[in-house]
Motif scaffolding. Structure first.
Motif, mmCIF file in Angstrom:
data_model
loop_
_atom_site.group_PDB
_atom_site.id
_atom_site.type_symbol
_atom_site.label_atom_id
_atom_site.label_comp_id
_atom_site.label_asym_id
_atom_site.label_seq_id
_atom_site.Cartn_x
_atom_site.Cartn_y
_atom_site.Cartn_z
ATOM 1 N N UNK A 172 13.846 79.966 5.937
ATOM 2 C CA UNK A 172 13.804 78.718 5.156
ATOM 3 C C UNK A 172 14.822 78.785 4.066
ATOM 4 N N UNK A 173 15.451 77.223 3.687
ATOM 5 C CA UNK A 173 16.474 77.517 2.744
ATOM 6 C C UNK A 173 16.257 76.239 1.851
ATOM 7 N N UNK A 174 16.093 76.447 0.513
ATOM 8 C CA UNK A 174 16.226 75.223 -0.410
ATOM 9 C C UNK A 174 17.630 74.806 -0.710
ATOM 10 N N UNK A 175 18.027 73.482 -0.583
ATOM 11 C CA UNK A 175 19.133 72.998 -0.923
ATOM 12 C C UNK A 175 19.187 72.346 -2.194
ATOM 13 N N UNK A 186 18.885 83.325 3.748
ATOM 14 C CA UNK A 186 17.608 83.340 4.082
ATOM 15 C C UNK A 186 17.274 84.336 4.875
ATOM 16 N N UNK A 187 15.768 84.960 4.811
ATOM 17 C CA UNK A 187 15.383 86.097 5.464
ATOM 18 C C UNK A 187 14.279 85.708 6.383
ATOM 19 N N UNK A 190 6.560 74.985 0.094
ATOM 20 C CA UNK A 190 6.738 76.319 0.500
ATOM 21 C C UNK A 190 5.958 76.766 1.320
ATOM 22 N N UNK A 191 4.672 76.567 1.180
ATOM 23 C CA UNK A 191 3.508 77.078 2.047
ATOM 24 C C UNK A 191 3.579 76.605 3.468
ATOM 25 N N UNK A 192 3.726 75.372 3.572
ATOM 26 C CA UNK A 192 3.960 74.666 4.944
ATOM 27 C C UNK A 192 5.298 75.085 5.533
ATOM 28 N N UNK A 193 6.168 75.030 5.028
ATOM 29 C CA UNK A 193 7.477 75.582 5.491
ATOM 30 C C UNK A 193 7.206 76.848 6.292
#
Length: 227
Positions: free
Chosen positions: A74-77, A114-115, A64-67
């Motif tokens: 960003x989106x988590x699938x 996502x925002x 999460x930090x790197x993304x």
């Protein structure tokens, strides 16, 4: 159970249908993580981290930090086994797409949109571009070629010009255009030509300096003697 390999292709179709004009780029190193996918959109880039039913949350905090350092959104699938708890593991500005296996295939649902956030910097975003793409960007904004500078130093020159010589809105447009039009074969040829001009060996990235040529000759002579 749904696996990563089962998700990707149907996911790309869903993303194109949901967002419209897109370019999908897979497996990109960002900081200490590797982004599964990032999505090029006309006005931003969006990272996607896939957590199938077979995956855990072990590395997600660092991912999460790197993304967030490299992508505007960003989106988590996630597979169904993660759907109930994923909100506890990602920030509120992250989008969430759930994947459910049905009889006729996979069903995707945008559980949370996502925002855009403010942690990303242009310096990191520009680092995603290849050197020939950076050169095109310099030409577009009528900046010097900075041929003797490293890519990192050239990126700093570009970021320093944002707001003065480079309107940020226009930079977004050109940045997305370069990624939309990225041609891997053409870029590879340009990079090879660049290395040839700089005196780099085709099989290695070692410069063909005088000392290097002497070592190469000695190795050849030694090989002939052994033969």
């Amino acid at each position: 159970m749904i696996y990563d390999k089962d998700i990707r292709e149907p996911l790309f179709d869903y993303l194109e249908e949901y967002f419209g004009k897109t370019r999908v780029i897979e497996e990109k190193t960002i900081g200490r993580s590797r982004a599964d996918v990032f999505l090029v959109l006309p006005d931003c880039i969006c990272g996607l981290e896939i957590k199938s039913d077979a995956d855990s949350y072990t590395r997600l905090a660092s991912q999460v930090k790197d993304y967030d350092r490299f992508f505007d959104e960003n989106i988590v699938v996630v597979g169904t086994s993660h759907a109930l708890h994923v909100k506890e593991h990602v920030p509120e500005h992250w989008g969430i797409i759930t994947v459910e296996e049905l009889e006729n295939g996979l069903d995707f649902y945008m559980l949370r949109k996502p925002e855009r956030h403010t942690k990303v910097t242009w310096e990191r975003k520009l680092g995603i571009l290849w050197r020939p793409e950076i050169a095109m960007l310099l030409e577009t904004f009528d900046l010097p070629k900075y041929a003797r500078m490293s890519k990192a130093d050239v990126v700093k020159k570009i970021t320093a010009a944002i707001g003065t010589k480079i309107p940020e809105e226009r930079l977004y447009e050109e940045y997305s255009r370069l990624l939309f039009e990225r041609d891997y074969q053409k870029i590879a040829e340009v990079i090879q030509e660049y290395k040839a001009q700089k005196g780099y060996d085709r099989k290695t990235t070692e410069p063909r300096t005088r000392a290097y040529r002497k070592v190469a000759k000695r190795r050849k002579r030694a090989a002939r003697k052994k033969a």
